[in-house]
Design an enzyme around this catalytic site. Structure first.
Site, PDB file in Angstrom:
ATOM      1  N   THR A   1     -35.253  13.838 -10.252  1.00 38.01           N
ATOM      2  CA  THR A   1     -36.324  13.640  -9.272  1.00 38.01           C
ATOM      3  C   THR A   1     -37.664  13.379  -9.955  1.00 38.01           C
ATOM      4  OG1 THR A   1     -35.160  14.995  -7.666  1.00 38.01           O
ATOM      5  CG2 THR A   1     -37.505  14.646  -7.271  1.00 38.01           C
ATOM      6  N   CYS A   2     -37.906  14.091 -11.043  1.00 35.88           N
ATOM      7  CA  CYS A   2     -39.171  13.923 -11.768  1.00 35.88           C
ATOM      8  C   CYS A   2     -39.303  12.516 -12.345  1.00 35.88           C
ATOM      9  CB  CYS A   2     -39.280  14.961 -12.880  1.00 35.88           C
ATOM     10  SG  CYS A   2     -39.117  16.671 -12.311  1.00 35.88           S
TER      11      CYS A   2
END
Length: 160
Positions: A47-48
């Site tokens: 996600t990052c």
């Protein structure tokens, strides 16, 4: 206890990445400027890397046009953060803050226990807006979400 709007950001030694790795003090880093600081659980995590940092890269010029500095915090060492910045094509001026010992994260009260996932102590996913080191807005994500701390959400919440 977690940081709250109206609080002054703590003054902690940290490494910043803006191309090169440099030592810095967070007190001086946030002094005299408007800044968005967003925290991520880890460099190179899905996600990052796929959504959170890319959103700030995409909208970096819009933050700059508003006179707002952008910084990304993670509990990773400076070399990992430098490699992540290069792989994500982070533009000059968008600072990555390497909080290898989680000192700044703990001082903010925004730590995440990721031991169940083999990640150890990490930074919670969040974003804050500060003026001259004083927190004006703090958005902390619910576990597993990326909504209130995205670049788009912060631009909307700050207004101007």
């Amino acid at each position: 206890m977690s940081l709250q709007p109206g609080d002054t950001l703590p003054d902690i030694s940290i490494k910043i990445i803006d191309g090169e790795i440099q030592p810095a003090q967070t007190g001086a880093l946030f002094a005299g400027r408007k800044a968005v600081l967003f925290g991520v659980p880890g460099a190179f995590t899905p996600t990052c890397s796929n959504r959170h940092l890319p959103g700030y890269v995409k909208y970096f010029s819009e933050f700059q046009a508003r006179g707002i500095s952008v910084m990304c915090l993670s509990v990773n060492d400076a070399y990992v953060m430098q490699a992540w910045a290069a792989s994500q094509h982070v533009p000059p001026g968008l600072l990555l803050l390497a909080d290898g010992n989680a000192s700044f994260t703990l001082a903010l009260g925004l730590e995440l226990d990721g031991t169940a996932f083999g990640m150890g102590l990490r930074t919670r996913r969040f974003a804050l807006y500060a003026e001259d080191g004083v927190v004006r807005l703090l958005q902390v994500e619910a576990p597993g979400e990326l909504r209130v701390s995205s670049a788009e959400a912060m631009l909307a919440a700050i207004g101007q």
